[in-house]
Scaffold this active site. Sequence first.
Site, PDB file in Angstrom:
ATOM      1  N   ASP A 484       0.813  -1.219   0.000  1.00 40.69           N
ATOM      2  CA  ASP A 484       0.000   0.000   0.000  1.00 40.69           C
ATOM      3  C   ASP A 484       0.838   1.257   0.000  1.00 40.69           C
ATOM      4  O   ASP A 484       0.335   2.346  -0.230  1.00 40.69           O
ATOM      5  CB  ASP A 484      -0.835   0.065   1.284  1.00 40.69           C
ATOM      6  CG  ASP A 484      -1.919  -0.968   1.306  1.00 40.69           C
ATOM      7  OD1 ASP A 484      -2.620  -1.094   0.316  1.00 40.69           O
ATOM      8  OD2 ASP A 484      -2.059  -1.648   2.346  1.00 40.69           O
TER       9      ASP A 484
HETATM   10  C1  BGC Z   1      -0.149   1.388   6.054  1.00 40.73           C
HETATM   11  C2  BGC Z   1      -0.327   0.041   5.456  1.00 40.73           C
HETATM   12  C3  BGC Z   1      -1.790  -0.238   5.391  1.00 40.73           C
HETATM   13  C4  BGC Z   1      -2.526   0.861   4.653  1.00 40.73           C
HETATM   14  C5  BGC Z   1      -3.992   0.642   4.666  1.00 40.73           C
HETATM   15  C6  BGC Z   1      -0.890   2.401   5.228  1.00 40.73           C
HETATM   16  O1  BGC Z   1      -0.733   3.646   5.763  1.00 40.73           O
HETATM   17  O2  BGC Z   1       1.195   1.695   6.165  1.00 40.73           O
HETATM   18  O3  BGC Z   1       0.336  -0.943   6.165  1.00 40.73           O
HETATM   19  O4  BGC Z   1      -2.023  -1.429   4.735  1.00 40.73           O
HETATM   20  O5  BGC Z   1      -2.237   2.100   5.195  1.00 40.73           O
HETATM   21  O6  BGC Z   1      -4.673   1.502   3.824  1.00 40.73           O
HETATM   22  C1  NOJ Z   2      -1.509  -4.062   5.354  1.00 38.39           C
HETATM   23  C2  NOJ Z   2      -2.654  -4.229   4.443  1.00 38.39           C
HETATM   24  O1  NOJ Z   2      -3.769  -4.720   5.143  1.00 38.39           O
HETATM   25  C3  NOJ Z   2      -2.312  -5.137   3.312  1.00 38.39           C
HETATM   26  O2  NOJ Z   2      -3.384  -5.167   2.430  1.00 38.39           O
HETATM   27  C4  NOJ Z   2      -1.052  -4.688   2.643  1.00 38.39           C
HETATM   28  O3  NOJ Z   2      -0.756  -5.595   1.646  1.00 38.39           O
HETATM   29  C5  NOJ Z   2       0.079  -4.531   3.603  1.00 38.39           C
HETATM   30  N1  NOJ Z   2      -0.314  -3.680   4.665  1.00 38.39           N
HETATM   31  C6  NOJ Z   2       1.334  -4.014   2.934  1.00 38.39           C
HETATM   32  O4  NOJ Z   2       1.240  -2.676   2.643  1.00 38.39           O
END
Ligand code: BGC
Ligand code: NOJ
Length: 826
Positions: A484
Amino acid sequence: MKFGYFDDSKREYVITSPRTPYPWINYLGTQGFFSLISNTAGGYCFYKDARLRRITRYRYNNVPIDMGGRYFYINDNGCIWNPGWSPVKTELDSYECRHGMGYTVITGSKNGLRACATFFVPQNYDGEVQQLVLTNESSAAKTFSLFSFAEWCLWDAQDDCTNFQRNFSTGRVEIKDSTIYHKTEYRDRRNHFAFYTVNDKIDGYDTDRDSFIGLYNGFNDPQAVVAGKANNSFADGWSPIASHYKKITLAPGESKTLVFILGYVEMPAHKKFEADGKTINKEKALAMIDKYNTPEKVAAGLAELKSAWDSLLGILNVNTPDDKVDRMVNIWNQYQCMVTFNLSRSASYFESGIGRGMGFRDSNQDILGFVHQIPDRARERLIDLAATQLPDGGCYHQYQPLTKKGNSDIGGDFSDDPLWMILSVASYIKETGDWSILDENVPYDNDESKAKPMLDHLNASFYHIVNNLGPHGLPLAMRADWNDCINLSCFSDTPGESFQTYTNPKFKAEGGYSKVAESVMVATLFTYVGPNFVGILEHKGLKDEAAKAQAEIDKMKANIMASAWDGDWFLRAYDANGEKMGSKECEEGQIFIEPQGFAIMSDVGKDQGADLRTLKAIDERLNTKFGLVLNNPAFTKYYIQYGEISTYPGGYKENAGIFTHNNAWIICAAAYAGQGDQAFKYYSEIAPAFTEETSDIHKTEPYVYGQMIGGKDAGADIGMQGDHFGQGKNSWLTGTAAWNMVAISQYILGIKPDFDGLSVDPSIPSAWDGFKATRKFRGGVYNITIKNPSHVCKGVKSMTVDGKAVEGNVVPVMGAGEHEVEIVLG
Ligand code: BGC
Ligand code: NOJ
């Protein structure tokens, strides 16, 4: 340092000190009613949707931590204490918390009085049952006051913690006998209420928080408890609570058992009230109360819950030379998979329950670890997920479980999303042999008029990738892929812009994202997932379509080798400027974990030795004693072209943290490549049962995975390198649960459902003599014995099924009954 121990015979983790390095929680409920409960009884409950149907209130990131929960207060002649130590924090004479499968037992004693509280959500029941057993262990009679406590949330958890101008005037309760009803907004637009009851006469109650606690007191010294007497307060707006008060006298050795129930009830609109049009119709609530209002009924409910878990955990059971592996596979990893399946990433002690609904990619991946447990629920989930897909194969990134509609504020265009759907549907078919799911008519965009068979959804998913390629023939990266935080179209320089949803004007005309930025991770995920789609088409007899899809996979592999092979590993991406990301040529972030495992597992460049070269580079550059870091070197400055990833200080989260989810992909890949020793090394670096000994460093629960562990770079930029290395965060709700279940059971132990049978191809530590496993599969029970006389890691030399030799390593579907499978490695 440890703060408890595993009691495997009871499938419990036993916490022996209330001062754990972080609250260590458990989840109660697996169907509609859910509770979070910490080792000091903190936490909250909700019905189905942690945001829209929150029942009790919780304040995150509180000081001190973990304030608010279901509390029993005891005032024993001025000595005030809780069985779970907090929130009063009177030093106890004994303390123990047992977190088990769907229940938690907290026992404390003080001055000869012992209080043992058992909390659970029975099967098919919308409430939390709390049984409190009080025992006078002293030699003199004891008279003391007991107070229960729960604080109501005004249903919408987001509104509840922001909209005070309204909420302070809406709270409504009703009190009848020993039951306190929370009926806020029930008169107008809601057809649901909650209640808190006890199965005995009470000597008083409180329903107004300020009367019970006092405006300037805390959970640690509620004024009613200090005074030793309830106020019989009646909440009218402000903050409604539910507290029962009872004076109890126990002779020496005497015990008293009380059963409390915190329940949730929905009523049909025409039956909401009694004849007066304002009193709650309690018919359903009373029936619910009647179900568990005696210790005998509670015992039966607990036995039913335990037997449900016996059968869930009886599907896959292993006996390996390593107790910790058995503990993870047979108990805790499977348990965590159930929790992640139910909650996606919505409500934990790190996810507030208001930030996110069900994630499309997350929930699809969760199915990989859960599908064998209750395949019917997996099927239902797959259909809910597919119904949020758009006709072109794109997906809403999240949806709310209560409405099942995609969240428009988050939208779509996450480039990896569609692929996970192919993988999860394939895993469902492989587990069950139920091909009929492909014919199920499923709406697009929740619109029945746009319904098409599930197979069409898979087709749309596959071609969503094929139809959105960039200049090197690799998939466009769009807003983000699995990571993400790699946001190649964002170019954000203004605080507050969401990296995942902000559309830079630069790309507005192009549909919101760069048509140059490409994701190598999605490319390798495509080559890994794609063969599942081909297999499905072949099974359906769609030969031409299968060949066409296979040609796309082959083309992608060629494109990867032509443009995304960096010599010793695979690139991570091309950014929107057409520059390489994750290359030796980069100043920072030269190697990333995400594309590598899938490339290895789909044999990309295998003939040129790409698999082994990549594994070597990973071991040298990413591995640490606490797991594999996501990238290296960590970013030390903000790269506007990369997005959120470089906003994290090095060593945390996606910037070179140990992201345990993608560690599993390397474990799988090493096992796939025959490196069983390496695979097991990576597995044991992060598996909770193995890190229990360092709980003081790790901080989070030693029985479940967390999303992230501080990497080797943590603190490097401020001269604190090493201090937070190994420190876990974001426990419980992470794709790590499903993927590590896959890694250990399907790749290391090698027991993997396939379209035509149960494939068994272990890749184990060479020191092992073998192992045994029992796997229930498509109506049969397979007792599997693996022998490893030559101490290899991988390679099935021979296999017999029910005494007869079978070629290869796929156990055919043998039907009902027990079947003996014997495999010799060599
Ligand atoms: C976080 C990710 C998370 C995402 C969800 C980000 O800010 O770092 O780990 O999956 O937000 O939208
Ligand atoms: C947490 C999110 O829930 C998942 O969808 C994502 O792949 C990981 N963070 C890595 O960013």
